[in-house]
Design a protein around this motif. Structure first.
Motif, PDB file in Angstrom:
ATOM      1  N   SER A  39     -15.650 -37.679   8.565  1.00 28.67           N
ATOM      2  CA  SER A  39     -16.628 -37.226   9.554  1.00 28.67           C
ATOM      3  C   SER A  39     -17.749 -38.209   9.856  1.00 28.67           C
ATOM      4  O   SER A  39     -18.560 -37.966  10.750  1.00 28.67           O
ATOM      5  CB  SER A  39     -17.227 -35.887   9.118  1.00 28.67           C
ATOM      6  OG  SER A  39     -16.305 -34.847   9.337  1.00 28.67           O
ATOM      7  N   LYS A  42     -18.380 -39.232  13.436  1.00 32.57           N
ATOM      8  CA  LYS A  42     -19.266 -38.539  14.365  1.00 32.57           C
ATOM      9  C   LYS A  42     -20.503 -39.372  14.716  1.00 32.57           C
ATOM     10  O   LYS A  42     -21.128 -39.140  15.749  1.00 32.57           O
ATOM     11  CB  LYS A  42     -19.679 -37.183  13.784  1.00 32.57           C
ATOM     12  CG  LYS A  42     -18.527 -36.193  13.635  1.00 32.57           C
ATOM     13  CD  LYS A  42     -18.988 -34.873  13.038  1.00 32.57           C
ATOM     14  CE  LYS A  42     -17.858 -33.857  12.980  1.00 32.57           C
ATOM     15  NZ  LYS A  42     -16.835 -34.175  11.979  1.00 32.57           N
ATOM     16  N   THR A  45     -19.311 -41.446  17.676  1.00 32.40           N
ATOM     17  CA  THR A  45     -19.193 -40.567  18.840  1.00 32.40           C
ATOM     18  C   THR A  45     -20.565 -40.211  19.394  1.00 32.40           C
ATOM     19  O   THR A  45     -20.796 -40.264  20.609  1.00 32.40           O
ATOM     20  CB  THR A  45     -18.441 -39.287  18.455  1.00 32.40           C
ATOM     21  OG1 THR A  45     -17.134 -39.633  17.998  1.00 32.40           O
ATOM     22  CG2 THR A  45     -18.337 -38.327  19.620  1.00 32.40           C
ATOM     23  N   SER A  46     -21.484 -39.852  18.512  1.00 29.18           N
ATOM     24  CA  SER A  46     -22.825 -39.448  18.943  1.00 29.18           C
ATOM     25  C   SER A  46     -23.587 -40.616  19.554  1.00 29.18           C
ATOM     26  O   SER A  46     -24.305 -40.440  20.551  1.00 29.18           O
ATOM     27  CB  SER A  46     -23.601 -38.875  17.754  1.00 29.18           C
ATOM     28  OG  SER A  46     -22.977 -37.708  17.275  1.00 29.18           O
ATOM     29  N   ALA A 221     -23.790 -31.328  15.740  1.00 29.15           N
ATOM     30  CA  ALA A 221     -22.507 -31.881  15.321  1.00 29.15           C
ATOM     31  C   ALA A 221     -22.639 -32.703  14.049  1.00 29.15           C
ATOM     32  O   ALA A 221     -21.750 -32.685  13.192  1.00 29.15           O
ATOM     33  CB  ALA A 221     -21.909 -32.736  16.442  1.00 29.15           C
ATOM     34  N   ILE A 222     -23.754 -33.414  13.906  1.00 29.89           N
ATOM     35  CA  ILE A 222     -23.975 -34.250  12.729  1.00 29.89           C
ATOM     36  C   ILE A 222     -24.415 -33.409  11.535  1.00 29.89           C
ATOM     37  O   ILE A 222     -23.891 -33.564  10.429  1.00 29.89           O
ATOM     38  CB  ILE A 222     -25.039 -35.325  13.036  1.00 29.89           C
ATOM     39  CG1 ILE A 222     -24.474 -36.342  14.035  1.00 29.89           C
ATOM     40  CG2 ILE A 222     -25.506 -36.018  11.769  1.00 29.89           C
ATOM     41  CD1 ILE A 222     -25.494 -37.321  14.543  1.00 29.89           C
ATOM     42  N   SER A 225     -21.583 -31.054  10.738  1.00 32.38           N
ATOM     43  CA  SER A 225     -20.290 -31.748  10.825  1.00 32.38           C
ATOM     44  C   SER A 225     -19.291 -30.911  11.609  1.00 32.38           C
ATOM     45  O   SER A 225     -18.182 -30.611  11.146  1.00 32.38           O
ATOM     46  CB  SER A 225     -19.741 -32.088   9.435  1.00 32.38           C
ATOM     47  OG  SER A 225     -18.877 -33.196   9.502  1.00 32.38           O
ATOM     48  N   ASN A 227     -16.558 -30.398  14.034  1.00 32.69           N
ATOM     49  CA  ASN A 227     -15.484 -31.186  14.634  1.00 32.69           C
ATOM     50  C   ASN A 227     -15.308 -30.896  16.115  1.00 32.69           C
ATOM     51  O   ASN A 227     -15.094 -31.802  16.927  1.00 32.69           O
ATOM     52  CB  ASN A 227     -14.165 -30.910  13.913  1.00 32.69           C
ATOM     53  CG  ASN A 227     -14.149 -31.433  12.493  1.00 32.69           C
ATOM     54  OD1 ASN A 227     -14.798 -32.425  12.179  1.00 32.69           O
ATOM     55  ND2 ASN A 227     -13.411 -30.765  11.632  1.00 32.69           N
ATOM     56  N   ALA A 230     -18.037 -32.391  18.259  1.00 34.70           N
ATOM     57  CA  ALA A 230     -17.871 -33.843  18.340  1.00 34.70           C
ATOM     58  C   ALA A 230     -16.757 -34.216  19.319  1.00 34.70           C
ATOM     59  O   ALA A 230     -16.893 -35.182  20.087  1.00 34.70           O
ATOM     60  CB  ALA A 230     -17.575 -34.414  16.963  1.00 34.70           C
ATOM     61  N   SER A 275     -14.026 -36.820  15.982  1.00 32.45           N
ATOM     62  CA  SER A 275     -14.560 -36.115  14.819  1.00 32.45           C
ATOM     63  C   SER A 275     -14.324 -36.818  13.494  1.00 32.45           C
ATOM     64  O   SER A 275     -15.024 -36.557  12.512  1.00 32.45           O
ATOM     65  CB  SER A 275     -13.935 -34.720  14.734  1.00 32.45           C
ATOM     66  OG  SER A 275     -12.522 -34.827  14.592  1.00 32.45           O
ATOM     67  N   LYS A 336     -24.799 -39.221   6.764  1.00 30.77           N
ATOM     68  CA  LYS A 336     -23.663 -38.426   7.239  1.00 30.77           C
ATOM     69  C   LYS A 336     -22.578 -38.427   6.184  1.00 30.77           C
ATOM     70  O   LYS A 336     -22.201 -39.472   5.655  1.00 30.77           O
ATOM     71  CB  LYS A 336     -23.104 -39.008   8.548  1.00 30.77           C
ATOM     72  CG  LYS A 336     -21.951 -38.200   9.125  1.00 30.77           C
ATOM     73  CD  LYS A 336     -22.435 -36.869   9.656  1.00 30.77           C
ATOM     74  CE  LYS A 336     -21.277 -35.904   9.900  1.00 30.77           C
ATOM     75  NZ  LYS A 336     -20.775 -35.292   8.642  1.00 30.77           N
TER      76      LYS A 336
END
Length: 393
Positions: A39, A42, A45-46, A221-222, A225, A227, A230, A275, A336
Protein backbone atom coordinates in the motif's frame (compact mmCIF):
# COMPACT_ATOMS: atom_id res chain seq x y z
CA UNK A 1 21.83 -0.77 12.80
CA UNK A 2 23.27 -3.70 10.87
CA UNK A 3 21.78 -6.11 13.39
CA UNK A 4 18.36 -4.52 12.99
CA UNK A 5 18.65 -4.55 9.19
CA UNK A 6 19.52 -8.26 9.16
CA UNK A 7 16.86 -9.40 11.64
CA UNK A 8 15.32 -12.70 10.65
CA UNK A 9 11.81 -11.24 10.64
CA UNK A 10 12.66 -8.96 7.72
CA UNK A 11 13.36 -11.93 5.41
CA UNK A 12 14.56 -10.18 2.22
CA UNK A 13 15.27 -6.56 3.15
CA UNK A 14 15.63 -3.46 1.00
CA UNK A 15 15.85 0.03 2.43
CA UNK A 16 17.09 3.59 2.15
CA UNK A 17 17.34 6.43 4.66
CA UNK A 18 18.03 10.05 3.69
CA UNK A 19 18.73 13.25 5.54
CA UNK A 20 15.60 15.06 4.45
CA UNK A 21 17.03 18.57 4.22
CA UNK A 22 20.08 17.65 2.15
CA UNK A 23 19.00 14.49 0.38
CA UNK A 24 22.16 12.73 1.54
CA UNK A 25 21.80 8.95 1.71
CA UNK A 26 22.78 7.87 5.21
CA UNK A 27 21.85 4.21 4.95
CA UNK A 28 21.27 1.91 2.01
CA UNK A 29 20.56 -1.77 1.56
CA UNK A 30 19.65 -2.61 -2.06
CA UNK A 31 17.80 0.70 -2.27
CA UNK A 32 18.06 0.71 -6.05
CA UNK A 33 16.17 -2.58 -6.47
CA UNK A 34 12.60 -2.23 -7.73
CA UNK A 35 10.11 -4.38 -5.84
CA UNK A 36 6.45 -4.62 -4.89
CA UNK A 37 5.40 -1.87 -2.49
CA UNK A 38 2.05 -3.02 -1.10
CA UNK A 39 0.00 0.00 0.00
CA UNK A 40 2.95 2.39 -0.05
CA UNK A 41 1.98 2.63 -3.74
CA UNK A 42 -0.81 4.95 -2.59
CA UNK A 43 1.84 7.64 -2.02
CA UNK A 44 2.68 7.63 -5.74
CA UNK A 45 -1.00 7.61 -6.72
CA UNK A 46 -1.81 10.46 -4.34
CA UNK A 47 1.17 12.53 -5.47
CA UNK A 48 0.08 12.15 -9.09
CA UNK A 49 -3.57 12.98 -8.31
CA UNK A 50 -2.65 16.12 -6.38
CA UNK A 51 -0.56 17.35 -9.29
CA UNK A 52 -2.96 16.47 -12.11
CA UNK A 53 -6.41 16.87 -10.56
CA UNK A 54 -5.43 19.37 -7.87
CA UNK A 55 -6.47 19.38 -4.22
CA UNK A 56 -9.78 21.18 -4.88
CA UNK A 57 -11.09 18.89 -7.62
CA UNK A 58 -14.45 17.27 -6.88
CA UNK A 59 -16.04 14.27 -8.58
CA UNK A 60 -19.57 14.67 -9.94
CA UNK A 61 -22.40 12.15 -10.11
CA UNK A 62 -25.11 13.27 -12.51
CA UNK A 63 -28.62 12.34 -13.56
CA UNK A 64 -29.81 13.35 -17.02
CA UNK A 65 -33.02 12.86 -18.97
CA UNK A 66 -33.23 9.65 -20.99
CA UNK A 67 -34.11 9.38 -24.65
CA UNK A 68 -37.48 7.72 -23.98
CA UNK A 69 -40.44 8.92 -21.89
CA UNK A 70 -40.19 7.89 -18.25
CA UNK A 71 -36.44 7.36 -18.47
CA UNK A 72 -33.57 8.93 -16.53
CA UNK A 73 -29.86 8.12 -16.72
CA UNK A 74 -27.65 7.88 -13.62
CA UNK A 75 -24.14 8.79 -14.79
CA UNK A 76 -21.21 7.71 -12.66
CA UNK A 77 -18.31 10.12 -12.52
CA UNK A 78 -16.05 7.77 -10.57
CA UNK A 79 -17.02 8.85 -7.05
CA UNK A 80 -16.64 5.72 -4.90
CA UNK A 81 -17.42 7.73 -1.76
CA UNK A 82 -21.00 8.54 -2.79
CA UNK A 83 -23.30 7.62 0.08
CA UNK A 84 -26.36 5.43 -0.34
CA UNK A 85 -27.88 7.02 2.76
CA UNK A 86 -27.07 9.94 5.00
CA UNK A 87 -23.50 8.91 5.79
CA UNK A 88 -20.80 6.30 5.35
CA UNK A 89 -17.15 5.83 6.29
CA UNK A 90 -16.02 8.72 4.10
CA UNK A 91 -15.94 12.41 5.00
CA UNK A 92 -18.26 15.08 3.57
CA UNK A 93 -19.79 12.77 0.99
CA UNK A 94 -22.41 13.47 -1.61
CA UNK A 95 -25.56 11.43 -1.02
CA UNK A 96 -28.09 9.64 -3.16
CA UNK A 97 -30.76 11.35 -1.11
CA UNK A 98 -29.62 14.80 -2.23
CA UNK A 99 -29.36 13.65 -5.84
CA UNK A 100 -32.84 12.10 -5.75
CA UNK A 101 -34.34 15.28 -4.26
CA UNK A 102 -33.01 17.31 -7.18
CA UNK A 103 -34.22 14.78 -9.74
CA UNK A 104 -37.74 14.59 -8.27
CA UNK A 105 -38.01 18.39 -8.31
CA UNK A 106 -36.81 18.61 -11.93
CA UNK A 107 -39.12 15.77 -12.95
CA UNK A 108 -42.15 17.41 -11.38
CA UNK A 109 -41.28 20.80 -12.89
CA UNK A 110 -41.61 19.45 -16.44
CA UNK A 111 -45.28 19.51 -17.58
CA UNK A 112 -44.59 16.60 -19.92
CA UNK A 113 -44.03 14.41 -16.89
CA UNK A 114 -47.36 15.17 -15.24
CA UNK A 115 -48.69 11.91 -13.85
CA UNK A 116 -45.82 9.99 -15.47
CA UNK A 117 -43.61 7.94 -13.14
CA UNK A 118 -39.98 7.17 -13.75
CA UNK A 119 -40.21 3.74 -15.34
CA UNK A 120 -36.59 3.14 -16.35
CA UNK A 121 -33.29 4.08 -14.70
CA UNK A 122 -30.33 3.68 -17.04
CA UNK A 123 -27.04 3.05 -15.24
CA UNK A 124 -24.10 4.64 -17.04
CA UNK A 125 -20.72 3.48 -15.73
CA UNK A 126 -18.90 3.98 -19.02
CA UNK A 127 -16.36 6.51 -17.72
CA UNK A 128 -14.06 3.66 -16.67
CA UNK A 129 -13.10 1.06 -19.25
CA UNK A 130 -11.42 -2.32 -19.31
CA UNK A 131 -11.46 -4.93 -16.57
CA UNK A 132 -13.10 -4.15 -13.24
CA UNK A 133 -10.63 -6.38 -11.40
CA UNK A 134 -6.85 -6.40 -11.84
CA UNK A 135 -5.85 -9.88 -12.96
CA UNK A 136 -3.05 -10.16 -10.37
CA UNK A 137 -5.34 -9.41 -7.42
CA UNK A 138 -6.69 -12.15 -5.18
CA UNK A 139 -10.50 -12.24 -5.11
CA UNK A 140 -10.36 -12.78 -1.36
CA UNK A 141 -9.76 -9.03 -1.09
CA UNK A 142 -13.27 -8.54 -2.49
CA UNK A 143 -15.09 -11.22 -0.56
CA UNK A 144 -13.42 -10.44 2.77
CA UNK A 145 -13.92 -6.76 2.18
CA UNK A 146 -10.79 -4.69 1.59
CA UNK A 147 -11.37 -3.91 -2.09
CA UNK A 148 -14.22 -3.35 -4.51
CA UNK A 149 -14.33 -3.87 -8.22
CA UNK A 150 -13.24 -0.69 -10.00
CA UNK A 151 -16.31 0.93 -11.54
CA UNK A 152 -17.27 4.53 -12.26
CA UNK A 153 -20.61 4.13 -10.47
CA UNK A 154 -20.93 2.78 -6.93
CA UNK A 155 -22.03 3.77 -3.45
CA UNK A 156 -20.24 3.46 -0.10
CA UNK A 157 -17.12 2.02 -1.72
CA UNK A 158 -19.46 -0.93 -2.43
CA UNK A 159 -19.33 -1.99 1.24
CA UNK A 160 -22.16 -4.15 2.51
CA UNK A 161 -21.88 -2.16 5.75
CA UNK A 162 -21.32 1.48 4.71
CA UNK A 163 -19.78 2.39 8.07
CA UNK A 164 -17.30 -0.49 8.36
CA UNK A 165 -13.74 -0.13 7.15
CA UNK A 166 -13.58 -3.77 6.08
CA UNK A 167 -16.85 -5.15 4.73
CA UNK A 168 -17.69 -7.61 1.94
CA UNK A 169 -18.03 -6.05 -1.48
CA UNK A 170 -20.54 -7.13 -4.10
CA UNK A 171 -20.19 -8.76 -7.51
CA UNK A 172 -22.09 -5.86 -9.10
CA UNK A 173 -21.35 -2.40 -7.64
CA UNK A 174 -23.21 -0.64 -10.46
CA UNK A 175 -26.52 -2.40 -9.75
CA UNK A 176 -26.09 -1.77 -6.02
CA UNK A 177 -25.75 1.95 -6.79
CA UNK A 178 -28.81 1.82 -9.01
CA UNK A 179 -30.89 0.19 -6.29
CA UNK A 180 -29.80 2.88 -3.82
CA UNK A 181 -30.83 5.63 -6.24
CA UNK A 182 -34.18 3.97 -6.96
CA UNK A 183 -34.86 3.64 -3.24
CA UNK A 184 -34.02 7.31 -2.69
CA UNK A 185 -36.48 8.36 -5.43
CA UNK A 186 -39.33 6.72 -3.53
CA UNK A 187 -42.79 6.44 -5.02
CA UNK A 188 -41.99 8.30 -8.25
CA UNK A 189 -39.80 5.36 -9.29
CA UNK A 190 -41.18 2.47 -7.26
CA UNK A 191 -41.74 0.30 -10.32
CA UNK A 192 -38.70 1.40 -12.30
CA UNK A 193 -36.45 -1.14 -13.96
CA UNK A 194 -32.67 -0.80 -13.91
CA UNK A 195 -30.81 -1.25 -17.20
CA UNK A 196 -27.22 -0.66 -18.30
CA UNK A 197 -26.60 2.02 -20.89
CA UNK A 198 -25.11 5.41 -21.63
CA UNK A 199 -26.36 8.96 -21.59
CA UNK A 200 -26.91 10.80 -24.84
CA UNK A 201 -24.63 13.79 -25.53
CA UNK A 202 -26.29 17.04 -24.53
CA UNK A 203 -29.03 15.41 -22.45
CA UNK A 204 -30.81 17.71 -20.00
CA UNK A 205 -29.34 17.59 -16.50
CA UNK A 206 -31.85 16.74 -13.78
CA UNK A 207 -29.49 16.66 -10.82
CA UNK A 208 -25.82 16.64 -9.84
CA UNK A 209 -23.91 16.11 -6.60
CA UNK A 210 -20.19 16.42 -5.92
CA UNK A 211 -17.73 14.57 -3.73
CA UNK A 212 -15.43 16.00 -1.12
CA UNK A 213 -12.29 17.55 -2.66
CA UNK A 214 -9.34 15.42 -3.74
CA UNK A 215 -7.35 16.69 -0.75
CA UNK A 216 -9.86 15.01 1.57
CA UNK A 217 -9.98 11.81 -0.44
CA UNK A 218 -6.18 11.56 -0.66
CA UNK A 219 -5.86 11.82 3.11
CA UNK A 220 -8.60 9.22 3.62
CA UNK A 221 -6.97 6.81 1.19
CA UNK A 222 -3.61 7.16 2.93
CA UNK A 223 -4.77 7.21 6.54
CA UNK A 224 -7.07 4.19 6.27
CA UNK A 225 -5.23 2.61 3.30
CA UNK A 226 -8.41 2.50 1.26
CA UNK A 227 -7.73 0.47 -1.90
CA UNK A 228 -10.94 1.45 -3.67
CA UNK A 229 -10.44 5.17 -3.10
CA UNK A 230 -6.86 4.91 -4.36
CA UNK A 231 -7.99 3.13 -7.54
CA UNK A 232 -10.52 5.91 -8.15
CA UNK A 233 -7.82 8.58 -7.82
CA UNK A 234 -5.50 6.69 -10.16
CA UNK A 235 -8.19 6.20 -12.82
CA UNK A 236 -9.35 9.85 -12.69
CA UNK A 237 -5.74 11.01 -13.01
CA UNK A 238 -5.30 8.94 -16.17
CA UNK A 239 -8.55 10.29 -17.63
CA UNK A 240 -7.57 13.90 -16.91
CA UNK A 241 -4.26 13.37 -18.70
CA UNK A 242 -5.99 11.79 -21.68
CA UNK A 243 -4.13 8.52 -21.19
CA UNK A 244 -7.19 6.28 -21.01
CA UNK A 245 -9.49 4.93 -18.34
CA UNK A 246 -8.37 1.36 -17.63
CA UNK A 247 -5.74 -0.39 -15.54
CA UNK A 248 -3.43 -0.35 -18.55
CA UNK A 249 -3.57 3.47 -18.56
CA UNK A 250 -1.96 3.85 -15.15
CA UNK A 251 1.65 3.14 -16.09
CA UNK A 252 1.84 6.09 -18.46
CA UNK A 253 -0.38 8.42 -16.46
CA UNK A 254 1.19 8.09 -13.02
CA UNK A 255 4.78 7.96 -14.23
CA UNK A 256 4.35 11.03 -16.43
CA UNK A 257 2.65 12.92 -13.60
CA UNK A 258 5.50 12.13 -11.21
CA UNK A 259 8.17 13.04 -13.76
CA UNK A 260 6.59 16.17 -15.19
CA UNK A 261 5.51 17.69 -11.89
CA UNK A 262 8.25 16.58 -9.48
CA UNK A 263 11.22 15.89 -11.74
CA UNK A 264 11.52 12.26 -10.62
CA UNK A 265 13.32 9.57 -12.60
CA UNK A 266 10.48 7.17 -13.40
CA UNK A 267 12.24 5.02 -15.97
CA UNK A 268 12.14 1.81 -13.92
CA UNK A 269 8.76 2.16 -12.23
CA UNK A 270 6.15 -0.52 -12.88
CA UNK A 271 2.60 0.50 -12.03
CA UNK A 272 -0.28 -1.88 -12.67
CA UNK A 273 -2.72 -0.48 -10.10
CA UNK A 274 -3.20 2.55 -7.88
CA UNK A 275 -3.47 0.78 -4.54
CA UNK A 276 -0.40 -1.45 -4.40
CA UNK A 277 -2.46 -4.61 -4.07
CA UNK A 278 -0.60 -6.27 -6.95
CA UNK A 279 2.67 -8.16 -6.65
CA UNK A 280 3.52 -6.83 -10.11
CA UNK A 281 4.03 -3.20 -9.01
CA UNK A 282 7.70 -2.23 -8.71
CA UNK A 283 9.21 0.78 -6.94
CA UNK A 284 12.58 1.22 -5.23
CA UNK A 285 13.33 2.45 -1.72
CA UNK A 286 15.61 5.07 -3.26
CA UNK A 287 12.73 6.41 -5.38
CA UNK A 288 10.40 6.53 -2.40
CA UNK A 289 12.81 8.47 -0.19
CA UNK A 290 13.44 10.94 -3.01
CA UNK A 291 9.68 11.48 -3.25
CA UNK A 292 9.33 11.73 0.53
CA UNK A 293 12.02 14.44 0.58
CA UNK A 294 9.67 16.45 -1.65
CA UNK A 295 6.65 15.56 0.49
CA UNK A 296 8.51 16.70 3.62
CA UNK A 297 9.38 19.97 1.84
CA UNK A 298 5.71 20.42 0.81
CA UNK A 299 6.60 20.77 -2.87
CA UNK A 300 3.53 21.72 -4.90
CA UNK A 301 0.48 20.27 -3.18
CA UNK A 302 2.41 17.47 -1.42
CA UNK A 303 1.84 19.02 1.99
CA UNK A 304 -1.61 17.40 1.77
CA UNK A 305 0.10 14.01 1.98
CA UNK A 306 2.42 15.07 4.80
CA UNK A 307 -0.52 16.26 6.86
CA UNK A 308 -2.52 13.08 6.18
CA UNK A 309 0.05 10.38 6.91
CA UNK A 310 -0.59 7.99 9.81
CA UNK A 311 1.25 8.95 13.00
CA UNK A 312 2.91 6.32 15.21
CA UNK A 313 0.57 5.18 18.02
CA UNK A 314 -1.91 7.96 17.17
CA UNK A 315 -3.71 7.73 13.84
CA UNK A 316 -4.68 5.49 10.98
CA UNK A 317 -2.80 2.30 10.22
CA UNK A 318 -0.03 3.27 12.69
CA UNK A 319 -2.42 3.70 15.60
CA UNK A 320 -1.66 0.19 16.86
CA UNK A 321 2.05 0.04 15.93
CA UNK A 322 5.19 0.96 17.89
CA UNK A 323 4.15 -0.44 21.24
CA UNK A 324 6.21 -1.38 24.29
CA UNK A 325 9.84 -0.28 24.07
CA UNK A 326 9.19 1.02 20.55
CA UNK A 327 6.76 3.63 21.90
CA UNK A 328 9.72 6.02 22.20
CA UNK A 329 8.89 7.12 18.62
CA UNK A 330 5.22 7.85 19.28
CA UNK A 331 4.34 11.03 17.45
CA UNK A 332 7.78 11.10 15.82
CA UNK A 333 7.18 8.72 12.91
CA UNK A 334 4.69 9.64 10.18
CA UNK A 335 4.54 6.99 7.51
CA UNK A 336 2.55 4.89 5.08
CA UNK A 337 2.21 1.23 5.86
CA UNK A 338 1.91 -1.61 3.40
CA UNK A 339 1.00 -5.29 3.79
CA UNK A 340 0.21 -7.94 1.21
CA UNK A 341 0.83 -11.67 1.28
CA UNK A 342 4.42 -11.36 0.08
CA UNK A 343 5.53 -8.01 1.46
CA UNK A 344 5.50 -5.68 4.44
CA UNK A 345 6.56 -2.10 3.76
CA UNK A 346 6.89 1.16 5.66
CA UNK A 347 7.95 4.53 4.27
CA UNK A 348 7.76 8.11 5.45
CA UNK A 349 9.37 10.66 7.72
CA UNK A 350 11.12 10.30 11.09
CA UNK A 351 11.77 13.24 13.40
CA UNK A 352 14.84 11.75 15.04
CA UNK A 353 15.95 12.00 18.65
CA UNK A 354 18.73 14.48 17.79
CA UNK A 355 16.35 16.77 15.88
CA UNK A 356 17.31 15.52 12.42
CA UNK A 357 14.50 14.87 9.94
CA UNK A 358 14.96 11.64 8.03
CA UNK A 359 13.03 10.14 5.14
CA UNK A 360 12.99 6.37 4.86
CA UNK A 361 11.59 3.46 2.90
CA UNK A 362 11.85 -0.11 4.12
CA UNK A 363 10.75 -3.29 2.30
CA UNK A 364 10.43 -6.63 4.08
CA UNK A 365 9.81 -9.11 1.29
CA UNK A 366 8.61 -12.71 1.67
CA UNK A 367 8.14 -12.12 5.41
CA UNK A 368 5.23 -13.09 7.61
CA UNK A 369 2.82 -10.35 8.59
CA UNK A 370 3.59 -10.07 12.30
CA UNK A 371 7.32 -10.76 12.14
CA UNK A 372 7.80 -8.39 9.23
CA UNK A 373 5.93 -5.54 10.89
CA UNK A 374 7.75 -5.99 14.18
CA UNK A 375 11.14 -5.99 12.47
CA UNK A 376 10.27 -2.90 10.42
CA UNK A 377 9.13 -1.07 13.54
CA UNK A 378 12.33 -1.94 15.42
CA UNK A 379 14.45 -0.79 12.48
CA UNK A 380 12.55 2.50 12.35
CA UNK A 381 13.18 3.02 16.08
CA UNK A 382 16.85 2.40 15.34
CA UNK A 383 17.09 5.21 12.81
CA UNK A 384 15.18 7.48 15.21
CA UNK A 385 17.82 6.86 17.86
CA UNK A 386 20.72 7.33 15.44
CA UNK A 387 19.52 10.47 13.68
CA UNK A 388 22.24 12.25 11.74
CA UNK A 389 24.83 9.83 13.16
CA UNK A 390 23.30 6.99 11.14
CA UNK A 391 26.02 5.16 9.23
CA UNK A 392 25.89 2.86 6.25
CA UNK A 393 28.60 0.69 7.82
Amino acid sequence: MNDLATAAGLATFQGTVRQADTGEVLFDRSGDVYSRTASVMKILTSSAALAVLGPDYRVSTTVVAGSAPGTVVLVGGGDVTLSSGSSNIYNNTATMGDLATQVKAAWAANPANAGVPISTIVLDSSLFSGDNWQSSWDRIEQTEGSTAEVTALMVDGDRADPNADTSPRSADPVSRAGEAFKSSLGSVASGAQLVAGTALPGAITLGVVQSAPVSTMVQEAILRSDNTEAEMLARLTAIKLGDGSSFSSLQKAITSALHDNYGLDVSNLVIVDGSGLSNDDAVSADFLTTLFDKINARVGNLGVILDGLPVADQTGTLSYRFTGANSVVNGKVIAKTGSIDTANTLAGVVHAKDGTTLTFAFFSLNSTLDAGREALDSLTVGIYNCGNALSNN
